[in-house]
Write a protein that holds these residues in place. Structure first.
Motif, PDB file in Angstrom:
ATOM      1  N   ARG A  90       9.926   0.685  39.401  1.00  0.00           N
ATOM      2  CA  ARG A  90       9.262   1.827  40.029  1.00  0.00           C
ATOM      3  C   ARG A  90       8.178   2.389  39.107  1.00  0.00           C
ATOM      4  N   ASN A  91       7.363   1.467  38.611  1.00  0.00           N
ATOM      5  CA  ASN A  91       6.301   1.807  37.657  1.00  0.00           C
ATOM      6  C   ASN A  91       5.075   0.957  37.988  1.00  0.00           C
ATOM      7  N   PRO A  92       3.921   1.570  38.254  1.00  0.00           N
ATOM      8  CA  PRO A  92       2.745   0.815  38.696  1.00  0.00           C
ATOM      9  C   PRO A  92       1.993   0.078  37.595  1.00  0.00           C
ATOM     10  N   ALA A 272      -2.850  -5.812  38.347  1.00  0.00           N
ATOM     11  CA  ALA A 272      -3.973  -5.263  39.110  1.00  0.00           C
ATOM     12  C   ALA A 272      -3.932  -5.614  40.592  1.00  0.00           C
ATOM     13  N   VAL A 273      -3.558  -6.848  40.924  1.00  0.00           N
ATOM     14  CA  VAL A 273      -3.630  -7.298  42.315  1.00  0.00           C
ATOM     15  C   VAL A 273      -2.747  -6.480  43.255  1.00  0.00           C
ATOM     16  N   PRO A 274      -1.475  -6.166  42.887  1.00  0.00           N
ATOM     17  CA  PRO A 274      -0.672  -5.338  43.798  1.00  0.00           C
ATOM     18  C   PRO A 274      -1.310  -3.991  44.113  1.00  0.00           C
ATOM     19  N   HIS A 275      -2.012  -3.412  43.151  1.00  0.00           N
ATOM     20  CA  HIS A 275      -2.668  -2.123  43.388  1.00  0.00           C
ATOM     21  C   HIS A 275      -3.861  -2.270  44.320  1.00  0.00           C
ATOM     22  N   ILE A 276      -4.587  -3.361  44.177  1.00  0.00           N
ATOM     23  CA  ILE A 276      -5.698  -3.600  45.093  1.00  0.00           C
ATOM     24  C   ILE A 276      -5.172  -3.766  46.513  1.00  0.00           C
ATOM     25  N   SER A 280      -6.127  -1.428  49.609  1.00  0.00           N
ATOM     26  CA  SER A 280      -6.754  -2.041  50.784  1.00  0.00           C
ATOM     27  C   SER A 280      -6.011  -1.703  52.063  1.00  0.00           C
ATOM     28  N   LEU A 281      -4.672  -1.765  51.999  1.00  0.00           N
ATOM     29  CA  LEU A 281      -3.857  -1.521  53.188  1.00  0.00           C
ATOM     30  C   LEU A 281      -3.445  -0.062  53.337  1.00  0.00           C
ATOM     31  N   ARG A 282      -3.621   0.716  52.251  1.00  0.00           N
ATOM     32  CA  ARG A 282      -3.247   2.132  52.246  1.00  0.00           C
ATOM     33  C   ARG A 282      -1.784   2.330  52.647  1.00  0.00           C
ATOM     34  N   LEU A 334      -5.628   3.603  36.643  1.00  0.00           N
ATOM     35  CA  LEU A 334      -4.271   3.947  37.063  1.00  0.00           C
ATOM     36  C   LEU A 334      -3.592   4.879  36.084  1.00  0.00           C
ATOM     37  N   LEU A 335      -3.761   4.604  34.779  1.00  0.00           N
ATOM     38  CA  LEU A 335      -3.155   5.450  33.758  1.00  0.00           C
ATOM     39  C   LEU A 335      -3.735   6.860  33.791  1.00  0.00           C
ATOM     40  N   MET A 336      -5.049   6.947  33.951  1.00  0.00           N
ATOM     41  CA  MET A 336      -5.701   8.259  34.040  1.00  0.00           C
ATOM     42  C   MET A 336      -5.249   9.011  35.284  1.00  0.00           C
ATOM     43  N   LYS A 337      -5.096   8.291  36.399  1.00  0.00           N
ATOM     44  CA  LYS A 337      -4.658   8.923  37.633  1.00  0.00           C
ATOM     45  C   LYS A 337      -3.230   9.445  37.507  1.00  0.00           C
ATOM     46  N   ARG A 338      -2.349   8.651  36.890  1.00  0.00           N
ATOM     47  CA  ARG A 338      -0.969   9.080  36.687  1.00  0.00           C
ATOM     48  C   ARG A 338      -0.894  10.252  35.742  1.00  0.00           C
ATOM     49  N   GLY A 339      -1.753  10.229  34.704  1.00  0.00           N
ATOM     50  CA  GLY A 339      -1.759  11.340  33.766  1.00  0.00           C
ATOM     51  C   GLY A 339      -2.193  12.641  34.389  1.00  0.00           C
ATOM     52  N   SER A 340      -3.130  12.568  35.341  1.00  0.00           N
ATOM     53  CA  SER A 340      -3.600  13.779  35.992  1.00  0.00           C
ATOM     54  C   SER A 340      -2.576  14.340  36.966  1.00  0.00           C
TER      55      SER A 340
END
Length: 342
Positions: A90-92, A272-276, A280-282, A334-340
Motif C-alpha cells: 500500500r505504497n506508491p 512509474a508505469v502503474p502510476h501512469i 490514464s484511467l483515473r 509522486l514523492l512531492m505530492k505525497r509530502g504535500s
C-alpha cells in the motif's frame, strides 16, 4: 477507491489506444535501426514467415524480432510486478528495484555466472539462469515479508529494502573482485541491463514464464481491490489474507526474476508505469489497472529499448539509463505530492 467498469466508453478508448500504440511500437522496433526497413516490408516478412538469407530477413528474425518480443514481455512483467508490490505494501513508491528484490536476483546471478554455483544442474541453460534469479528474488522478498509484519511504517520498510539492496550489491562486488576476467566482462554487461542479444530460446523462456503469471495477476485483480482497502476488509470479503500475501509475493518475484535473469536489472518501469495507468484511467480498480499496466509496460519498455539503441547510434545505451530518465521525474513528482498531503 473509484470504480470504473469496462463499459465506460473512456476506458474502452484508452485500451484501444494502448493496444494500437503497443503494435505500432513493436513494428517500429523492428523497422528502425542502423539499417532501416519499411513497415510494409517488416509486415510482409513476419506475416509470410520469410526466413531466407536476405539481409532484411536475417535482421528481422535473428536480431530485432526476438529483442522486441523480449522487451514487450519483459516490460509487462516488470510493470505488473511493481503494481502488485505497490498494492501489497500500500505504497506508491515501491517496486522490485527499490525494495532490493532485483539486487537479490543480481546477487544469485553473480553466484551462478561468477562463483560457479551450479544449482544442481549440469550445464548452463535459460532455466538455469531463471532459477538463480528466482532464488535471489524470493530470498530478499521473504526477508522483507517477515519484516513487514514487524515494521508498520512504509518509509522504514522502504529504507530496509534499500539497505538489503546495498548489502546484496556489496556481496556482488565481492564476487566480482575475485572473478575471472572473461566471466566478469559478460556479467558487467548483463548487470547494466539490456535486451540486446536475446536469442529465441531465451525469448521463449521469458514468454513461457511471464505469460502464465501475468494471467494469474489478471485473475487476482478483484481480491487485489479488497486487499488494497486493508487486510481486515479483505478478510470480511472472504479472502485468505495469509495465503494471498504469499501468492502476491510469488507472482511478483517470478515476474521480476524472469526478466532480470536475461535482461539484467531494469529500473523504474515497475514504479512509474502503474502510476501512469492510474492517471490514464483515473481509477484504482485493479481489474482495469492490471491489463492497462501490461499493455503500457510493454509499450514503454519497448520504446525505451528503441531509444537506447538509436538515440546515439551506433553506440547503444543501457535500458536502465533510458528508463531512469523516464522514471525519475515521475517518482520525484509522486514523492512531492505525497509530502504535500501529509
Amino acid at each position: 477507491m473509484q470504480q470504473k467498469g469496462w463499459t465506460h466508453s473512456g476506458n474502452i478508448t484508452i485500451f484501444g489506444l494502448l493496444l494500437i500504440g503497443l503494435v505500432l511500437v513493436f513494428l517500429l522496433n523492428i523497422a528502425l535501426g542502423s539499417i532501416k526497413i519499411s513497415l510494409p516490408e517488416v509486415i510482409r516478412i513476419i506475416v509470410n514467415h520469410i526466413q531466407d538469407d536476405s539481409t532484411y530477413s536475417t535482421i528481422v528474425w535473428k536480431i530485432r524480432l526476438p529483442r522486441s518480443l523480449a522487451a514487450i514481455t519483459g516490460g509487462a512483467a516488470i510493470a505488473v510486478s511493481g503494481l502488485l508490490l505497490q498494492v501489497f505494501f500500500r505504497n506508491p513508491v515501491v517496486d522490485a528495484y527499490v525494495l532490493g528484490v532485483s539486487s537479490g536476483a543480481t546477487l544469485l546471478m553473480a553466484l551462478v555466472t561468477l562463483g560457479g554455483f551450479t544449482l544442481g544442474l549440469a550445464a548452463m541453460s535459460p532455466m538455469y539462469l531463471f532459477l538463480g534469479a528466482l532464488m535471489g528474488a524470493l530470498g530478499v522478498t521473504a526477508v522483507i515479508l517477515v519484516l513487514a509484519y514487524r515494521v508498520r511504517s512504509p518509509v522504514t520498510l522502504l529504507v530496509i529494502g534499500l539497505m538489503i539492496g546495498y548489502l546484496c550489491s556489496a556481496a556482488t562486488g565481492l564476487l566480482t573482485t575475485f572473478a575471472d576476467n572473461e566471466k566478469l566482462k559478460g556479467f558487467m554487461i548483463w548487470s547494466l541491463g539490456s535486451f540486446s542479444g536475446f536469442t529465441w530460446p531465451q525469448v521463449k523462456m521469458v514468454i513461457l514464464i511471464s505469460v502464465p503469471f501475468l494471467f494469474l495477476a489478471l485473475l487476482i485483480s478483484k481480491p487485489l481491490n479488497s486487499f488494497l482497502l486493508g487486510e481486515d476488509y479483505a478478510k470480511s470479503m472472504g479472502v485468505n489474507t495469509k495465503l494471498f500475501r504469499l501468492f502476491i509475493i510469488l507472482v511478483s518475484s517470478v515476474l521480476t526474476a524472469a526478466v532480470t535473469a536475461f535482461a539484467g536489472p531494469v529500473a523504474f518501469v515497475g514504479m512509474a508505469v502503474p502510476h501512469i495507468s492510474r492517471l490514464s484511467l483515473r481509477t484504482s480498480d485493479n481489474r482495469l489497472l492490471v491489463p492497462a499496466t501490461i499493455l503500457l509496460g510493454g509499450m514503454i519498455t519497448a520504446l525505451c529499448d528503441l531509444t537506447a539503441r538509436t538515440i546515439l547510434a551506433p553506440a547503444e545505451l543501457t535500458i536502465s539509463t533510458i528508463t531512469s530518465f523516464f522514471g525519475v521525474p515521475i517518482v520525484i513528482w509522486l514523492l512531492m505530492k505525497r509530502g504535500s498531503e501529509l
